[in-house]
Design an enzyme around this catalytic site. Sequence first.
Site, mmCIF file in Angstrom:
data_model
loop_
_atom_site.group_PDB
_atom_site.id
_atom_site.type_symbol
_atom_site.label_atom_id
_atom_site.label_comp_id
_atom_site.label_asym_id
_atom_site.label_seq_id
_atom_site.Cartn_x
_atom_site.Cartn_y
_atom_site.Cartn_z
ATOM 1 N N CYS A 164 0.865 -1.183 0.000
ATOM 2 C CA CYS A 164 0.000 0.000 0.000
ATOM 3 C C CYS A 164 0.898 1.230 0.000
ATOM 4 O O CYS A 164 1.654 1.446 -0.949
ATOM 5 C CB CYS A 164 -0.978 -0.030 1.167
ATOM 6 N N ARG B 158 -2.236 -0.922 5.459
ATOM 7 C CA ARG B 158 -3.443 -1.421 4.800
ATOM 8 C C ARG B 158 -3.196 -2.794 4.180
ATOM 9 O O ARG B 158 -4.058 -3.663 4.174
ATOM 10 C CB ARG B 158 -3.893 -0.429 3.719
#
Lengths: 287, 157
Positions: A244, A249
């Site tokens: 990410c 994430r």
Amino acid sequence: MSAIEERGYASTDALVSTEWVSQHLNDSNLRFAESNEDPLLYASGHIPGAVEVDWTRDLNHPLRRDYLDRSGFEALMRRIGATRETTVVLYGDKSNWWACYAFWVFQLFGHTNAKIMDGGRLKWQNEGRPLVTEAANYPSSDYQAPERDDSKVRVFRDQVLDHVQAGRPLVDVRSPAEYTGERLHMEAYPNEGALRGGHIPRAANIPWARAANEDGSFKSADELRAIYTGENNLQPGDDIVAYCRIGERSSHTWFVLTYLLGFQQVRNYDGSWTEWGNLVNVPIERP
Amino acid sequence: MLLEYLDLAGDRDERIQMLIDIASRFRSVPDFIATRPFPKSHLTPACESEAYVWCQELPSQALKFHFAVENPQGISAKCMAVILDETLSGESASSLAQVPGELVYRIFGKNLSMGKSMGLMGMVSMVQSCAKRYLASGKADRRLEGSREAGSGSAVP
């Protein structure tokens, strides 16, 4: 949302429900740990007995862009009174982004006695379950950690370059606007940490949030397979790199692929776009 | 004054408790300024706590700020709203237009995630933008769409 056991996951060993947590609050073999993006949340109220694991203070190296070393992990686990046998149940805000990030760091030290509380802090709160403000303190343990092993679940930039050149799959879990390079930063914010926009060549864009329900819980195995395998042709035996912007994430997606869908070789590229988007002479794709 | 008070914190935990106490003073935007559904034009970009910002021209021609934070877990956004209101409301528009975004780091420290930094800095940016619009208009003589007469000033669009 149906019970975790009814969702068809490859394994339910690493996922527990809020109800399960509420029934195990006094289990001395467990340690509940809250890990948030918002630094004020834990102190404003947390699950009774839960400790805080802060992603910057507790998980990152204090100087280098890296994670804590063996002695740092030992210090963390001793502080929260955990032994190698203690099962650490992690939960937090943002649909468990940071809880999954902490869970992933725990795996670098082989602490496999770890679980995620499905739905995280918000689900617990929305169900009207108790929150307390008193910080939990436990007698220090004598936790002995092995040396950190990055080889199984972490990947570095040179390995990613080899991965790209070998034509193996990557998952970019950022928003579509970040993936296309349309957005490097918001207006009036000159520095979001990358000089170039776009994505690593051949990476599929599967935003992390597609794996989560509105209440922050994970989608069922059938729904997840439809996204990762059906739409994007990722297979359980594939060697997959997820990334990410800084790796938080993508920890969420790493957890989904590894534990809920049973993919066997998924690694998280925590250098992610803040490294790749600044590297000289690496390939980038933009539509 | 409020910022100096925060500087008195002895450690991270004490500072966090101070910030939580500040957040507890948060009051959502009064109905005479705005009611739900709030117009998206007042939504802070990049703020995942769904913070909305309004400013109101007081009879003294100073500006007062109002906020709504729609995420129940948006405690940092509520804290930021209280600090912005208590430290900036009543200041001149020209001063407000110069408020630095780095204010966020002075309040919360530098170990914020990028997402959290952007959201909180976005609230500062909304305050700046409001002040700049007010300055550009010469005088805020227009009413905010959907807002109602309050008798104590007018909302700046």
